[in-house]
Scaffold this motif. Structure first.
Motif, short mmCIF file in Angstrom:
data_model
loop_
_atom_site.label_atom_id
_atom_site.label_comp_id
_atom_site.label_asym_id
_atom_site.label_seq_id
_atom_site.Cartn_x
_atom_site.Cartn_y
_atom_site.Cartn_z
N VAL A 363 0.84 -1.19 0.00
CA VAL A 363 0.00 0.00 0.00
C VAL A 363 0.88 1.25 0.00
O VAL A 363 1.85 1.34 0.76
CB VAL A 363 -0.92 0.02 1.24
N PHE A 364 0.53 2.20 -0.86
CA PHE A 364 1.16 3.52 -0.88
C PHE A 364 0.02 4.51 -0.72
O PHE A 364 -0.73 4.77 -1.66
CB PHE A 364 1.91 3.73 -2.20
N ALA A 365 -0.15 5.02 0.52
CA ALA A 365 -1.38 5.73 0.83
C ALA A 365 -1.14 7.02 1.59
O ALA A 365 -0.27 7.10 2.46
CB ALA A 365 -2.30 4.83 1.65
N ASN A 366 -1.93 8.03 1.25
CA ASN A 366 -2.00 9.27 2.04
C ASN A 366 -0.66 9.97 2.20
O ASN A 366 -0.38 10.58 3.24
CB ASN A 366 -2.62 8.97 3.41
N ASN A 367 0.17 9.88 1.18
CA ASN A 367 1.44 10.59 1.18
C ASN A 367 1.26 11.94 0.49
O ASN A 367 0.44 12.10 -0.42
CB ASN A 367 2.50 9.76 0.45
N LEU A 368 2.04 12.92 0.93
CA LEU A 368 1.98 14.28 0.38
C LEU A 368 3.33 14.62 -0.22
O LEU A 368 4.36 14.56 0.46
CB LEU A 368 1.62 15.28 1.47
N ILE A 369 3.32 14.97 -1.51
CA ILE A 369 4.56 15.24 -2.23
C ILE A 369 4.45 16.63 -2.86
O ILE A 369 3.47 16.94 -3.56
CB ILE A 369 4.81 14.19 -3.32
N THR A 370 5.47 17.45 -2.63
CA THR A 370 5.50 18.76 -3.27
C THR A 370 6.88 19.01 -3.87
O THR A 370 7.90 18.66 -3.28
CB THR A 370 5.13 19.88 -2.28
N THR A 390 -3.60 4.98 -2.73
CA THR A 390 -4.79 5.59 -2.16
C THR A 390 -4.47 6.99 -1.64
O THR A 390 -3.55 7.17 -0.84
CB THR A 390 -5.34 4.75 -0.99
N SER A 391 -5.20 7.98 -2.10
CA SER A 391 -5.16 9.34 -1.55
C SER A 391 -3.76 9.91 -1.43
O SER A 391 -3.39 10.48 -0.40
CB SER A 391 -5.84 9.35 -0.16
N ASN A 392 -2.97 9.79 -2.48
CA ASN A 392 -1.65 10.42 -2.51
C ASN A 392 -1.76 11.74 -3.26
O ASN A 392 -2.24 11.79 -4.40
CB ASN A 392 -0.64 9.49 -3.19
N PHE A 393 -1.34 12.83 -2.61
CA PHE A 393 -1.53 14.17 -3.14
C PHE A 393 -0.21 14.77 -3.60
O PHE A 393 0.82 14.63 -2.93
CB PHE A 393 -2.17 15.07 -2.08
N VAL A 394 -0.28 15.47 -4.74
CA VAL A 394 0.92 16.07 -5.34
C VAL A 394 0.67 17.55 -5.57
O VAL A 394 -0.30 17.94 -6.25
CB VAL A 394 1.28 15.38 -6.67
N ASP A 395 1.56 18.36 -5.00
CA ASP A 395 1.54 19.81 -5.23
C ASP A 395 2.78 20.15 -6.04
O ASP A 395 3.85 20.42 -5.48
CB ASP A 395 1.52 20.54 -3.88
N ALA A 396 2.67 20.11 -7.36
CA ALA A 396 3.83 20.34 -8.22
C ALA A 396 3.36 20.60 -9.64
O ALA A 396 2.30 20.12 -10.07
CB ALA A 396 4.77 19.14 -8.19
N ASP A 397 4.18 21.33 -10.37
CA ASP A 397 3.91 21.61 -11.77
C ASP A 397 4.48 20.48 -12.61
O ASP A 397 5.52 20.61 -13.26
CB ASP A 397 4.52 22.96 -12.16
N GLY A 402 -3.50 10.03 -12.79
CA GLY A 402 -4.61 10.11 -11.87
C GLY A 402 -4.97 8.80 -11.20
O GLY A 402 -5.72 8.79 -10.21
N ASN A 403 -4.45 7.69 -11.70
CA ASN A 403 -4.70 6.41 -11.04
C ASN A 403 -3.90 6.26 -9.76
O ASN A 403 -4.24 5.41 -8.92
CB ASN A 403 -4.35 5.25 -11.99
N TYR A 404 -2.87 7.06 -9.63
CA TYR A 404 -1.97 6.91 -8.49
C TYR A 404 -1.91 8.15 -7.60
O TYR A 404 -1.67 8.05 -6.40
CB TYR A 404 -0.55 6.57 -8.98
N PHE A 405 -2.09 9.33 -8.20
CA PHE A 405 -1.90 10.57 -7.46
C PHE A 405 -3.02 11.55 -7.80
O PHE A 405 -3.63 11.51 -8.87
CB PHE A 405 -0.55 11.21 -7.80
N THR A 406 -3.27 12.47 -6.86
CA THR A 406 -4.25 13.53 -7.04
C THR A 406 -3.55 14.87 -6.99
O THR A 406 -2.79 15.14 -6.06
CB THR A 406 -5.33 13.47 -5.93
N LYS A 407 -3.79 15.69 -8.00
CA LYS A 407 -3.15 17.00 -8.09
C LYS A 407 -3.88 17.98 -7.15
O LYS A 407 -5.11 18.08 -7.17
CB LYS A 407 -3.22 17.50 -9.52
N VAL A 408 -3.12 18.71 -6.33
CA VAL A 408 -3.69 19.72 -5.46
C VAL A 408 -2.78 20.94 -5.45
O VAL A 408 -1.61 20.87 -5.84
CB VAL A 408 -3.86 19.22 -4.00
N ILE A 409 -3.30 22.05 -5.00
CA ILE A 409 -2.47 23.22 -4.68
C ILE A 409 -2.54 23.40 -3.17
O ILE A 409 -3.60 23.66 -2.61
CB ILE A 409 -2.97 24.48 -5.40
N VAL A 410 -1.41 23.23 -2.53
CA VAL A 410 -1.36 23.26 -1.07
C VAL A 410 -1.00 24.66 -0.60
O VAL A 410 -0.09 25.30 -1.16
CB VAL A 410 -0.35 22.23 -0.52
N ASP A 411 -1.70 25.11 0.40
CA ASP A 411 -1.36 26.38 1.06
C ASP A 411 -0.36 26.08 2.16
O ASP A 411 -0.68 25.42 3.14
CB ASP A 411 -2.62 27.02 1.64
#
Length: 800
Positions: A363-370, A390-397, A402-411
């Motif tokens: 499992v690779f889950a709920n990690n935050l990468i910027t 599951t629920s891995n978020f990426v804040d990067a250009d 999308g099967n592995y990561f979700t794009k977000v803009i983190v404050d």
């Protein structure tokens, strides 16, 4: 009444004896006094070593204390009892404590400096080494293997110590599981400072190893927590986990060039650790091999390592792996980690014909990468269908799947120098909690609502790993010892690995004198300091080549490390092998920028035909030589010659201040003989001098070239021959008044291109008329001789 009085008197006496024994302190000045004191010690006793130098002593701390009243051995004043020379400490028995000693600048002969055992039957239980320092305690021969601390027995603790400056082979601290007495040992290694350990160049340079391959399926249950690892560069494994059920938590890794490696064994917990790389490309994070590991709540910042040194590495495994190879990753949980400006995570790392088993049931889950550098988020070296994302978020250009990561803009908001996700990050609250999700964050604060990454939103607490107070209460001033060593000449005989072994023993300034014969090499060799390797006979007779029976081919013969100076003379390096050696000699590794020097004289560098980027010499990006000097040498049958062309930064970087090539032949080279490149013209620098050389059949293609010297300020090509590359249009391109070619002969070859007042003079277009075409010796009628051309004597003096 009399009996009652007698009973009370006896009881009063026993109480006083007990109180006296618990507070008794004995000061000792000699080893004999110490031996006598420890022999008679009882629970509660303290033995105090007098301040001063204790040299060549064997301190056997053996006794039976109790939990409430341990037996303590300590310094009169912390840090002022100096243990040195060939000294050793053993701790055995029960509830023994050693504190306040400084093992300084010693020269050990035994395998270990401190051991939690007296002999093969007498071990330590509930004992402690605390508030001590070991610094620069190394044998003169760095190939001799020693350990600084060996932990045996059970329930022992090593805490608040400083371990700095180990330079020889052998792990700094080892936990042993050989024998039932050491299984499920519950050792605690905490609040220690592990300081600088320079790169060893071979395996065996770990800072901590728990277990061995042979005993890796046994349970250790050791805990490593609240330690600092700073510049622990001994090898790629800073910590080598080789047993089961160990915990690594709340540790701080600062610019240590390696990884916390779960090498063997299962069920490790890696949590709440902080890794700071400061973009050093050799710094890694966590490497995962084996089953049932959990990696969670870790913070990784600026980890720029790649491949096995990536921030998180999930390895491929070996079918039916023996204990000493790579077990398949199974049931791994990698969750709630935060990666900031790191290199790509590696899945299926190491995939090859042997390591064919991709990770499964993981499992690779709920990690935050910027990332702010638009770098890749991950590399899939093999199939990753065995990993649930599951629920891995990426804040990067950067493009993501999308099967592995979700794009977000983190404050983000700053907590000191640490970026923290603020309360204004509702998207992170969409993280999906799984059965094993941690209930606290990296600061050990309850997760009031569940989010991705290592931190609660709006966190105001510094991770415990950063706040931990590691090392002794007294602060040792550790200076590298100044050793005045007379340079030696070490005579080496041919054979398998004889050269590698001799090189390990060599100190800066030494000369390795090689007797004639064939030297077979099993692994690449690194040059540290000022080292010369010289064949005994000027007519060569010394050949270095790769062993044909290698499982893993070698990439290069020699690496000149940063700050080193390497001289090679009267040697043949032969790249021919089952899998051709890629390079003869290479520079320091990428971005290791300390100045080095390389001199090659009267050598033959042949058969380096690896077309996968191979060359006879390679300068890595970010490295700088003062002088590379090649003379009286044959470079023959190679894919490329001298390659100093990897700098791409537009600010004018280059790899050598001076490149000097004299009386050297480049023969049968598929591509260039010399590629010396500066990435832009905004910075002055670069000197290329080519004299009395022959370029025969070099890069024989229309767009080929013998010498590429883009943006190099000063170029001088004199008294040289260019022949046999008839398809080449321009074999050299010179621009500017400080670029010149003169007194040269061109035959059946391309032409010279000049611009911006570059100088071209005294060029002869004639047959060189060799008397010996193999050695390039001109005949009496050769136009290379001044009396036959009216220009100058261009004749060579190559020694073969």
């Amino acid at each position: 009444m009399k009996l009652k009085f007698s009973y009370l008197f006896l009881l009063f006496t026993q109480i006083n004896i007990a109180l006296f024994s618990q507070t008794q302190k004995t000061i000792v000045e000699t080893i004999d006094q110490f031996n006598n004191a420890i022999k008679n010690a009882i629970p509660g006793n303290t033995i105090i070593l007098k301040n001063g130098i204790w040299k060549d002593v064997q301190l056997n701390v053996n006794g039976i204390g109790t939990k409430e009243a341990p037996i303590t051995i300590t310094a009169e004043k912390e840090g002022e009892v100096i243990i040195t020379g060939n000294s050793k400490l053993t701790i055995s028995g029960k509830y023994m404590v050693v504190s306040g000693l400084w093992f300084k600048d010693g020269v050990p002969i035994d395998k270990e400096v401190i051991s939690f055992k007296k002999d093969s039957k007498t071990f330590a239980y509930n004992c402690r080494l605390t508030n001590c320092t070991i610094s620069n305690y190394n044998p003169t021969d760095k190939s001799i293997e020693t350990h600084w601390v060996d932990m045996w027995g059970k329930n022992n603790r090593v805490d608040h110590n400083n371990f700095t400056g180990k330079t020889n082979e052998g792990t700094t601290l080892v936990v042993w599981l050989k024998g039932e007495e050491h299984i499920e040992n519950n050792h605690l290694i905490d609040h220690n400072f592990f300081g600088e350990r320079p790169e060893l160049g071979v395996n065996g340079g770990e800072t901590i190893r728990i277990g061995t391959s042979e005993n890796s399926m046994k349970s250790s249950k050791s805990t490593v927590e609240y330690n600092i690892f700073k510049h622990c560069n001994g090898e790629i494994e800073i910590i080598s986990n080789k047993s089961c059920d160990n915990i690594y938590r709340n540790n701080l890794f600062l610019e240590s060039e390696g990884t916390l490696t779960l090498r063997h064994g299962n069920r490790a917990l890696v949590e709440n650790n902080v890794f700071v790389g400061n973009n050093n490309p050799r710094v890694g994070g966590i490497r995962i091999i084996g089953e049932d590991h959990t990696v969670q709540n870790n913070l990784l910042i600026g980890i720029s390592g790649d491949d096995y040194r990536a921030p998180i590495v999930v390895m491929n495994g070996v079918q039916n792996s023996p204990l000493n190879r790579y077990f398949q990753v199974k049931n791994a949980t990698i969750q709630n980690n935060t990666l900031i400006n790191c290199n790509a995570v590696q899945f299926g790392a190491g995939k090859d014909n042997e390591k064919t088993l991709a990770p499964i049931n993981s499992v690779f889950a709920n990690n935050l990468i910027t990332n702010t550098n638009s770098g890749k988020i991950y590399n899939a070296n093999d199939v990753i269908s065995g990993i649930t994302f599951t629920s891995n978020f990426v804040d990067a250009d950067v493009e993501i799947d999308g099967n592995y990561f979700t794009k977000v803009i983190v404050d983000w908001e700053m907590l000191g120098s640490l970026p923290m996700p603020s309360e204004n990050n509702n998207l992170l609250k969409s993280a999906i909690k799984i059965a094993t999700s941690p209930v606290v964050d990296i600061t050990n604060s309850a997760r009031t609502y569940f989010v991705a990454g290592a931190f609660n939103l709006g966190n105001k607490l510094i991770p415990e790993a950063i706040n931990a107070i590691a090392g002794p209460t007294w602060k040792p001033l550790i200076e590298e010892p100044t050793l005045v060593k007379k340079a030696q000449t070490l005579v080496v005989d041919p054979g398998v690995e004889t050269l590698s072994k001799a090189l390990k023993k060599a100190n800066s300034g030494d000369v390795l004198l090689l007797n004639p014969g064939i030297y077979l090499v099993d692994k690449s060799m690194k040059i540290n300091g000022n080292i010369s390797i010289i064949g005994k006979n000027e007519g060569n007779g010394v050949e270095i080549k790769a062993n044909e029976n290698l499982e893993k081919p070698i990439s290069y013969f020699f690496r000149v490390t940063q700050g080193a100076s390497f001289t090679m003379k009267n040697i043949m390096l032969n790249g021919d092998a089952k899998e051709v050696v890629k390079y003869a000699v290479v520079s320091p590794d990428e971005n290791e920028s300390e100045i080095y020097n390389l001199s090659i004289d009267n050598c033959q560098l042949v058969n380096f035909t690896n077309k996968n980027g191979g060359s006879v010499f390679k300068a890595y990006i970010g490295t700088m030589a003062d002088t590379i000097n090649i003379k009286n040498t044959l470079i023959s049958d190679a894919y490329r010659g001298l390659n100093l062309s990897y700098e791409k930064d537009p600010l004018g970087k280059y790899n050598a201040k001076n490149l000097i090539v004299h009386n050297t032949v480049f023969k049968n080279i598929d591509e260039f003989a010399i590629n010396y490149y500066k990435s832009g013209s905004t910075v002055d620098g670069g000197n290329l001098r080519v004299t009395n050389c022959v370029f025969s059949k070099v890069y024989n293609q229309e767009k080929g070239y013998a010498i590429k010297n883009k943006n190099i300020d000063n170029v001088s090509i004199v008294n040289s021959v260019f022949e046999g590359s008839y398809q080449v249009k321009n074999f050299v391109n010179l621009s500017g008044t400080s670029n010149s070619i003169s007194n040269c002969l061109i035959y059946d070859n391309g032409s010279i291109k000049t611009s911006n007042n570059a100088i071209m003079e005294n060029i002869a277009f004639k047959n060189p008329k060799w008397e010996d075409k193999k050695l390039f010796i001109p005949s009496d009628k050769s136009p290379l001789l001044k009396e036959n051309n009216g220009i100058a004597n261009i004749g060579l003096q190559l020694k073969q």
